[in-house]
Design a protein around this motif. Structure first.
Motif, short mmCIF file in Angstrom:
data_model
loop_
_atom_site.label_atom_id
_atom_site.label_comp_id
_atom_site.label_asym_id
_atom_site.label_seq_id
_atom_site.Cartn_x
_atom_site.Cartn_y
_atom_site.Cartn_z
N THR A 154 3.45 11.49 -10.39
CA THR A 154 2.67 12.72 -10.53
C THR A 154 3.57 13.95 -10.53
OG1 THR A 154 0.83 11.65 -9.38
CG2 THR A 154 0.76 14.05 -9.59
N PHE A 195 0.84 -1.21 0.00
CA PHE A 195 0.00 0.00 0.00
C PHE A 195 0.87 1.26 0.00
CE2 PHE A 195 -1.84 3.31 2.76
CZ PHE A 195 -2.89 3.73 1.94
N LEU A 196 1.88 1.30 0.89
CA LEU A 196 2.75 2.47 0.96
C LEU A 196 3.59 2.62 -0.30
CD1 LEU A 196 4.01 2.37 4.67
CD2 LEU A 196 2.18 3.76 3.69
N LEU A 256 2.75 1.70 -3.40
CA LEU A 256 1.91 2.24 -4.47
C LEU A 256 1.61 3.72 -4.26
CD1 LEU A 256 -0.61 -0.72 -4.96
CD2 LEU A 256 1.33 -0.09 -6.41
N SER A 257 1.42 4.11 -2.99
CA SER A 257 1.19 5.53 -2.69
C SER A 257 2.40 6.37 -3.07
CB SER A 257 0.87 5.70 -1.20
OG SER A 257 -0.28 4.98 -0.84
N GLU A 258 3.58 5.91 -2.71
CA GLU A 258 4.81 6.64 -3.05
C GLU A 258 5.06 6.64 -4.55
OE1 GLU A 258 6.95 8.48 -1.33
OE2 GLU A 258 5.60 8.31 0.38
N GLU A 266 4.36 17.74 -9.69
CA GLU A 266 3.98 18.69 -8.63
C GLU A 266 4.13 20.12 -9.17
OE1 GLU A 266 5.32 19.81 -4.04
OE2 GLU A 266 6.66 18.67 -5.37
N THR A 272 12.80 6.73 0.31
CA THR A 272 11.50 6.54 0.98
C THR A 272 11.09 5.07 0.96
OG1 THR A 272 10.85 8.76 0.28
CG2 THR A 272 9.09 7.29 1.01
N THR A 311 2.78 6.57 -6.90
CA THR A 311 1.86 7.55 -7.48
C THR A 311 2.39 8.96 -7.31
OG1 THR A 311 -0.01 6.09 -6.99
CG2 THR A 311 -0.51 8.41 -7.44
N GLY A 312 2.91 9.26 -6.10
CA GLY A 312 3.48 10.58 -5.87
C GLY A 312 4.72 10.84 -6.70
#
Length: 290
Positions: free
Chosen positions: A49, A38-39, A41-43, A51, A255, A45-46
């Motif tokens: 993306t 989960f973490l 995939l979240s990282e 900014e 990260t 995506t960030g």
């Protein structure tokens, strides 16, 4: 005695016959893997993306513009003939142009009763105004009707960026069809220079603006009412800059390592505490039985 390079191994291996699997450890391991996924995939995506970072500074960003700002105006006057509609430009540098016609177009509306004015022109980077009026007409009408709809008023480049929300067309959609037909309209604009820089370093120069407006009836020195639609502008010394940025690869890797290492460390501590407590409980129960 030959040198044993294995002594530098800080990840010593424990034989499998000295380890003990448990149901609690299996549950914690599965939960850890799901949590890490989960973490991750979240990282990810960030990281993928883009900014948008904004900053403010005092400067003239577009120094190659020659002190000019491009303006795009699209306005409909449904009750004023096209031959009466004109654009006048004046500023504090002494410019006074009546009936500007370059790069402009008049489109008849309502079977010739009204007019849609579309124009592109430039203004100097000093306070001034441009206005739509009948001043350039050869003969002034008795009762000019200045009710209107502003479809577009923008300055500089058009930014086709979805992540940037600003007042680049603050007057777009302004409807004054129910106003007094003989009233003049004053739109007071505060123009803010805006720079957008993409990931490749390419810059676009645009302008946002705030607007205040008032409506009034103005009389000439002869006592006649000659209404107009005024756009009075001034430039802000503050520039807004938007910059596209993407998270560096090294930060993403750092990260991910922190996520994996931290999760397994905490899970190991938790599993060790549960296992120790379980063993102590078993000893207490055996002591009671004996």
């Amino acid at each position: 005695m030959p040198f044993d390079f294995r002594r530098f191994d800080i990840y010593r291996k424990v034989p499998k016959d000295l380890t003990q699997p448990t149901y609690t450890g299996a549950i914690i391991s599965v939960c850890c893997c799901l949590f890490i996924l989960f973490l991750f995939l979240s990282e990810l995506t960030g990281f993928i993306t883009t900014e948008i970072v904004n900053e403010l500074y005092v400067d003239d960003p577009d120094k190659d513009s020659g002190g000019k700002i491009d303006v795009s105006l699209n306005i409909s006057l449904p009750n004023l003939h096209c031959e009466l509609v004109g654009l006048d430009i004046q500023d504090e540098m002494g410019r006074h142009e009546v009936g500007h016609i370059d790069n402009s177009m008049k489109i008849p509306l309502n079977n010739g009763v009204g007019c849609r004015f579309e124009g592109q022109f430039s203004i100097n980077k000093v306070p001034g105004n441009f206005h739509v009026s009948t001043h350039s007409a050869t003969a002034q009408p008795q009762n000019p009707d200045m009710t209107h709809i502003i479809h577009k008023l923008s300055f500089g480049d058009t930014l086709q960026v979805h992540n940037v929300h600003g007042a680049f067309n603050a007057l777009g959609g302004a409807d004054r069809l129910t106003s007094n037909p003989l009233a003049s309209h004053d739109y007071i604009l505060k123009i803010v220079p805006t720079v957008y820089e993409d990931k490749s370093g390419k810059q676009q120069f645009s302008y946002q603006y705030t607007v205040a407006n008032k409506e009034y009836v103005a009389y000439s020195h002869t006592g006649r009412i000659i209404p107009a639609i005024w756009f009075r502008y001034d430039l802000s010394p503050i520039t807004v800059k938007y910059t596209e940025r993407r998270q560096p690869l090294y930060r993403f890797i750092t990260t991910i390592c922190a996520i994996i290492g931290g999760t397994f460390t905490v899970a190991g501590i938790l599993d060790s505490c549960i296992f120790t407590a379980s063993e102590a409980w078993k000893k207490i129960q055996l002591g009671k039985m004996h």
